[in-house]
Design an enzyme around this catalytic site. Structure first.
Site, PDB file in Angstrom:
ATOM      1  N   TYR A 267      26.011  68.980 -23.962  1.00  0.00           N
ATOM      2  CA  TYR A 267      26.667  68.921 -25.041  1.00  0.00           C
ATOM      3  C   TYR A 267      25.971  67.809 -26.179  1.00  0.00           C
ATOM      4  O   TYR A 267      25.718  66.091 -25.823  1.00  0.00           O
ATOM      5  CB  TYR A 267      27.667  68.006 -23.908  1.00  0.00           C
ATOM      6  CG  TYR A 267      28.883  68.739 -23.193  1.00  0.00           C
ATOM      7  CD1 TYR A 267      29.377  70.373 -23.521  1.00  0.00           C
ATOM      8  CD2 TYR A 267      30.131  68.562 -23.687  1.00  0.00           C
ATOM      9  CE1 TYR A 267      29.933  70.985 -23.471  1.00  0.00           C
ATOM     10  CE2 TYR A 267      31.144  69.252 -22.857  1.00  0.00           C
ATOM     11  CZ  TYR A 267      30.680  70.488 -23.143  1.00  0.00           C
ATOM     12  OH  TYR A 267      32.134  71.587 -22.598  1.00  0.00           O
TER      13      TYR A 267
ATOM     14  N   TRP B 204      30.571  75.621 -19.212  1.00  0.00           N
ATOM     15  CA  TRP B 204      30.238  74.045 -20.094  1.00  0.00           C
ATOM     16  C   TRP B 204      30.335  73.238 -18.485  1.00  0.00           C
ATOM     17  O   TRP B 204      29.422  72.148 -18.336  1.00  0.00           O
ATOM     18  CB  TRP B 204      31.281  73.787 -20.605  1.00  0.00           C
ATOM     19  CG  TRP B 204      32.487  73.540 -20.409  1.00  0.00           C
ATOM     20  CD1 TRP B 204      33.285  74.472 -19.488  1.00  0.00           C
ATOM     21  CD2 TRP B 204      33.064  72.627 -20.200  1.00  0.00           C
ATOM     22  NE1 TRP B 204      35.206  73.459 -19.156  1.00  0.00           N
ATOM     23  CE2 TRP B 204      34.636  72.892 -19.634  1.00  0.00           C
ATOM     24  CE3 TRP B 204      32.664  70.779 -19.730  1.00  0.00           C
ATOM     25  CZ2 TRP B 204      35.203  71.478 -18.748  1.00  0.00           C
ATOM     26  CZ3 TRP B 204      33.918  69.981 -19.181  1.00  0.00           C
ATOM     27  CH2 TRP B 204      35.269  70.356 -19.226  1.00  0.00           C
TER      28      TRP B 204
ATOM     29  N   HIS C 209      45.382  72.548 -24.698  1.00  0.00           N
ATOM     30  CA  HIS C 209      45.016  71.246 -25.725  1.00  0.00           C
ATOM     31  C   HIS C 209      45.840  72.398 -26.610  1.00  0.00           C
ATOM     32  O   HIS C 209      45.130  72.238 -27.558  1.00  0.00           O
ATOM     33  CB  HIS C 209      42.962  72.096 -26.012  1.00  0.00           C
ATOM     34  CG  HIS C 209      42.501  70.761 -24.718  1.00  0.00           C
ATOM     35  ND1 HIS C 209      41.950  69.944 -24.860  1.00  0.00           N
ATOM     36  CD2 HIS C 209      41.734  71.065 -23.420  1.00  0.00           C
ATOM     37  CE1 HIS C 209      41.463  69.437 -24.225  1.00  0.00           C
ATOM     38  NE2 HIS C 209      40.970  70.213 -23.516  1.00  0.00           N
TER      39      HIS C 209
ATOM     40  N   ASP D 116      43.289  72.267 -31.294  1.00  0.00           N
ATOM     41  CA  ASP D 116      43.508  70.841 -30.529  1.00  0.00           C
ATOM     42  C   ASP D 116      44.696  70.534 -29.994  1.00  0.00           C
ATOM     43  O   ASP D 116      45.455  70.490 -30.788  1.00  0.00           O
ATOM     44  CB  ASP D 116      42.186  70.267 -30.119  1.00  0.00           C
ATOM     45  CG  ASP D 116      41.575  69.724 -28.734  1.00  0.00           C
ATOM     46  OD1 ASP D 116      42.459  69.470 -27.533  1.00  0.00           O
ATOM     47  OD2 ASP D 116      40.032  70.781 -28.481  1.00  0.00           O
TER      48      ASP D 116
ATOM     49  N   ASP E  56      27.937  65.757 -28.007  1.00  0.00           N
ATOM     50  CA  ASP E  56      28.451  64.540 -28.395  1.00  0.00           C
ATOM     51  C   ASP E  56      27.418  63.591 -27.484  1.00  0.00           C
ATOM     52  O   ASP E  56      28.301  61.901 -27.572  1.00  0.00           O
ATOM     53  CB  ASP E  56      29.617  64.507 -28.382  1.00  0.00           C
ATOM     54  CG  ASP E  56      30.649  65.242 -26.448  1.00  0.00           C
ATOM     55  OD1 ASP E  56      29.923  65.606 -26.034  1.00  0.00           O
ATOM     56  OD2 ASP E  56      31.108  64.383 -26.305  1.00  0.00           O
TER      57      ASP E  56
ATOM     58  N   TRP F 130      31.578  67.667 -29.642  1.00  0.00           N
ATOM     59  CA  TRP F 130      32.531  67.349 -29.934  1.00  0.00           C
ATOM     60  C   TRP F 130      33.019  66.255 -30.676  1.00  0.00           C
ATOM     61  O   TRP F 130      31.849  65.367 -30.788  1.00  0.00           O
ATOM     62  CB  TRP F 130      33.786  67.494 -28.029  1.00  0.00           C
ATOM     63  CG  TRP F 130      32.999  68.318 -27.392  1.00  0.00           C
ATOM     64  CD1 TRP F 130      32.409  68.240 -26.079  1.00  0.00           C
ATOM     65  CD2 TRP F 130      34.598  69.542 -27.131  1.00  0.00           C
ATOM     66  NE1 TRP F 130      32.351  70.090 -25.953  1.00  0.00           N
ATOM     67  CE2 TRP F 130      34.215  70.096 -26.464  1.00  0.00           C
ATOM     68  CE3 TRP F 130      34.609  69.792 -28.371  1.00  0.00           C
ATOM     69  CZ2 TRP F 130      34.166  71.394 -25.782  1.00  0.00           C
ATOM     70  CZ3 TRP F 130      35.982  70.927 -27.826  1.00  0.00           C
ATOM     71  CH2 TRP F 130      35.470  71.502 -26.819  1.00  0.00           C
ATOM     72  N   THR F 131      34.017  65.407 -31.543  1.00  0.00           N
ATOM     73  CA  THR F 131      34.230  64.913 -32.489  1.00  0.00           C
ATOM     74  C   THR F 131      35.179  63.555 -32.060  1.00  0.00           C
ATOM     75  O   THR F 131      35.409  63.489 -33.337  1.00  0.00           O
ATOM     76  CB  THR F 131      34.678  65.860 -33.675  1.00  0.00           C
ATOM     77  OG1 THR F 131      35.490  65.703 -33.991  1.00  0.00           O
ATOM     78  CG2 THR F 131      33.387  66.574 -34.674  1.00  0.00           C
ATOM     79  N   GLU F 132      35.209  63.243 -30.445  1.00  0.00           N
ATOM     80  CA  GLU F 132      36.200  62.348 -30.389  1.00  0.00           C
ATOM     81  C   GLU F 132      35.277  60.670 -31.593  1.00  0.00           C
ATOM     82  O   GLU F 132      36.193  59.996 -32.551  1.00  0.00           O
ATOM     83  CB  GLU F 132      36.410  61.610 -29.438  1.00  0.00           C
ATOM     84  CG  GLU F 132      37.073  62.871 -28.453  1.00  0.00           C
ATOM     85  CD  GLU F 132      36.403  64.305 -28.189  1.00  0.00           C
ATOM     86  OE1 GLU F 132      35.380  64.799 -28.329  1.00  0.00           O
ATOM     87  OE2 GLU F 132      37.123  65.048 -27.214  1.00  0.00           O
TER      88      GLU F 132
ATOM     89  N   ASP G 239      40.426  76.022 -21.186  1.00  0.00           N
ATOM     90  CA  ASP G 239      39.895  74.659 -20.389  1.00  0.00           C
ATOM     91  C   ASP G 239      40.382  73.892 -20.126  1.00  0.00           C
ATOM     92  O   ASP G 239      41.481  73.429 -21.393  1.00  0.00           O
ATOM     93  CB  ASP G 239      38.373  73.847 -20.773  1.00  0.00           C
ATOM     94  CG  ASP G 239      38.742  73.548 -22.508  1.00  0.00           C
ATOM     95  OD1 ASP G 239      39.323  74.558 -23.475  1.00  0.00           O
ATOM     96  OD2 ASP G 239      38.293  72.801 -22.835  1.00  0.00           O
ATOM     97  N   GLU G 240      40.128  72.607 -18.897  1.00  0.00           N
ATOM     98  CA  GLU G 240      41.235  71.851 -18.545  1.00  0.00           C
ATOM     99  C   GLU G 240      42.497  72.136 -19.107  1.00  0.00           C
ATOM    100  O   GLU G 240      43.136  71.498 -20.054  1.00  0.00           O
ATOM    101  CB  GLU G 240      40.840  70.302 -19.434  1.00  0.00           C
ATOM    102  CG  GLU G 240      39.376  70.066 -19.311  1.00  0.00           C
ATOM    103  CD  GLU G 240      38.921  68.903 -20.403  1.00  0.00           C
ATOM    104  OE1 GLU G 240      38.266  68.779 -20.102  1.00  0.00           O
ATOM    105  OE2 GLU G 240      39.197  69.365 -21.731  1.00  0.00           O
TER     106      GLU G 240
ATOM    107  N   ARG H  96      39.025  67.512 -33.111  1.00  0.00           N
ATOM    108  CA  ARG H  96      39.088  65.173 -33.147  1.00  0.00           C
ATOM    109  C   ARG H  96      39.122  64.703 -34.507  1.00  0.00           C
ATOM    110  O   ARG H  96      39.630  63.630 -35.071  1.00  0.00           O
ATOM    111  CB  ARG H  96      38.528  64.802 -32.215  1.00  0.00           C
ATOM    112  CG  ARG H  96      39.152  64.770 -31.014  1.00  0.00           C
ATOM    113  CD  ARG H  96      39.701  66.298 -30.634  1.00  0.00           C
ATOM    114  NE  ARG H  96      39.922  66.596 -29.590  1.00  0.00           N
ATOM    115  CZ  ARG H  96      39.129  67.260 -28.535  1.00  0.00           C
ATOM    116  NH1 ARG H  96      38.102  68.285 -28.381  1.00  0.00           N
ATOM    117  NH2 ARG H  96      39.168  67.214 -26.748  1.00  0.00           N
TER     118      ARG H  96
END
Ligand code: ACM
Ligand code: ZN
Length: 528
Positions: A414, A389, A259, A185, A416, A465-467, A322-323, A156
């Site tokens: 987390y 997680w 992702h 990602d 973030d 996480w770095t959004e 994930d996701e 990110r």
């Protein structure tokens, strides 16, 4: 007379003269055993760092730099003492990461049976330095959990090699021994793969980036500025070496089957629809994922992992998992054919097929996989390590069925998430969910587990996480001092005590200050 001498001795030990003595032994994470002794060791410009074994030289250099940063003195590293010294020694009789630190008026000795143990002792010693002195003491110490990790998302936002090294320095200071590197990602592919040059030529660059939060009503602003970056294979080797010198293992993560949009943008045949695709410019979870029906997807994954395994010696290879939305697979004739041919009842089982197939390939190359807890969907082999997680629940389930587990539940781990209950005031434009230092400290990696299932819990990990984390200053603000709390859970689970942690942490913060790290002040300002 004897009585007088005794009482003078007593008075002397309760009214210490120096800051080092007054504040006592303050080390984070909490050591297993501490004995405070009278007096202190004064560091001098003539002091040497003595290595009894050449294998300890690089650790001695790390200590020399730390002493210089913290005190302005420049100790030399030598094989023999010449007056007061810090001596680093390899002695048998310690467990892998265990160490003993003894400080007297004449000097300090760190003993361990491995260089890793010696480095842990050095990290403790660093925290004891106050006003150029170290209080006399004997510390015996070892960790509770073998796996103590921290993850950095470089997709990110991208962090250059020197900044990744700084992140590794943070881990080392906290006795964290795994660096989980999230390298691919939807928003960027960050690792050079020789066989697939478009992964970096196309996949490492997005055309622009969302400004502010994403709005589902479509009323979004983008910055119009291309953004990108990646690590060459030489960069990767440099980072792996830098971490290894600090006895930190790097675990690479290559995300699949979700992702993966940056890879699809580079090689559209990897997706179900064939594209075209673009590296994502906003945050969230892309519907476009790797097609599980095509053999060419698995060839790609294996080729990529082959190069990844050349670069990273870690036993564990993280394959994400994930996701992964299932919408494309539901409509894809190739995915549906795969399900019929393999007798898979639904798309969750197709995900399980994907993960198991990649796992078999990874195992045939002598490694093991680790994945986020969604790899449990549709069934997972007993050998896959599960990173829990979505709370501790998936980890508990995985441990009960015999899988190795790393606990990283988002409500504790987390980083973030905001650090205060008033994110708009203190950390605007960040993740609005909330994990205070105290909350991170509360994590119980065993939760409801009893023996023998507890043995499945390998350890704990924090994730960044770095959004909303665009630079290294912000990285440091987000992880410090919560990383100290997580480190204490992993290292000192059996002796956890939050009030005592709060008493000890100023010594670690002195090191943060000396190193120029940016840390969140809330804990010290009484804000939660
Ligand atoms: C995750 O936060 N999607 C692992
Ligand atoms: Zn498909």
């Amino acid at each position: 007379m004897k009585y007088l001498a005794l009482s003078l001795l007593f008075l002397w030990s309760i009214v210490p003269g120096s800051a080092a003595e007054r504040d006592g032994i303050r080390i984070v994470p909490r050591p297993a055993a501490v004995e405070e002794l009278p007096g202190s060791f004064r560091l001098t410009s003539r002091m040497r760092i003595v290595v009894g074994d050449e294998r300890l030289r690089s650790i001695a250099e790390i200590l020399a730099r730390a002493v210089e940063t913290q005190t302005g003195l420049s100790p030399v590293v030598a094989a023999e003492p010449d007056g007061p010294a810090v001596t680093l020694r390899l002695d048998p009789g310690f467990e892998t990461e265990e160490y003993r630190l003894e400080v007297t008026k004449r000097g300090a000795v760190v003993s361990a049976s491995t260089p890793q143990g010696v480095l842990h002792g050095v990290r403790s010693l660093q925290q004891l330095i106050a006003d150029g002195e170290v209080p006399a003491c004997i510390v015996r110490d070892k960790p509770c959990f073998a796996y103590r990790g921290a993850m950095l998302d470089v997709c990110r936002h991208f962090f250059p090699v020197e900044e990744v090294k700084t992140f590794i320095d943070l881990l080392s200071l906290h006795k964290i021994n795994r660096f989980h590197w999230h390298l691919t990602d939807d928003q960027g592919w960050r690792i050079e793969i020789r066989k697939y040059p478009l992964l970096t030529r196309i996949g490492s660059r997005r055309s622009e980036t969302l400004v502010g939060y994403y709005r589902k009503n479509g009323d979004n602003t983008y910055d119009g500025t291309p953004y990108g970056g990646y690590y060459t294979q030489d960069d990767i080797r440099e980072i792996v070496r830098y971490a290894a010198e600090r006895h930190i293992e790097v675990i690479p993560e290559i995300e699949m089957p979700g992702h993966g949009l940056a890879a699809l943008a580079a090689y559209p045949y990897l997706g179900c629809t064939g594209g075209p695709y673009e590296v994502w410019t906003r945050w969230g979870v892309s519907e476009d994922v790797y097609c599980a029906g095509k053999e060419s997807t698995f060839r790609f994954v294996e080729d990529v992992l082959a190069e990844v395994m050349e670069l990273f010696p870690s036993k564990l290879i993280h394959i994400g998992g994930d996701e992964c939305p299932k919408g494309r697979w539901k409509k894809c004739p190739l995915c549906q054919r795969r399900m019929r041919e393999e007798g898979l009842k639904n798309e969750f089982e197709l995900q399980s097929y994907f993960v198991r197939r990649v796992e078999r390939w990874v195992q045939s190359h002598g490694r093991e996989i680790v994945g986020w807890d969604e790899i449990l969907q549709g069934g997972v082999s007993k050998t896959a390590t599960v990173m829990s997680w979505n709370g501790t629940g998936p980890g508990i389930k995985a441990a009960r069925q015999g899988n190795p587990v790393i606990m990283t539940p988002k409500w504790y781990c987390y980083f973030d998430y905001s650090q205060t209950s008033d994110p708009e005031r203190y950390e605007p434009l960040g993740n609005t969910r909330y994990v205070s230092v105290r909350q991170a400290y509360r994590l119980d990696p065993y939760d409801q587990l009893r023996l023998p299932e507890r043995e499945r819990i390998m350890g704990v990990q924090c994730n960044l996480w770095t959004e909303y984390v665009a630079d290294m200053k912000r990285v440091q603000h987000m992880v410090l001092p919560r990383m100290a709390a997580l480190a204490e859970v992993g290292w000192a689970y059996d002796r956890k005590d939050y009030d005592d942690f709060v008493r000890r942490i100023p010594a670690l913060v002195s090191v943060y200050r000396a190193e120029g790290y940016h840390f969140a002040p809330y804990l010290f300002d009484g804000i939660e």
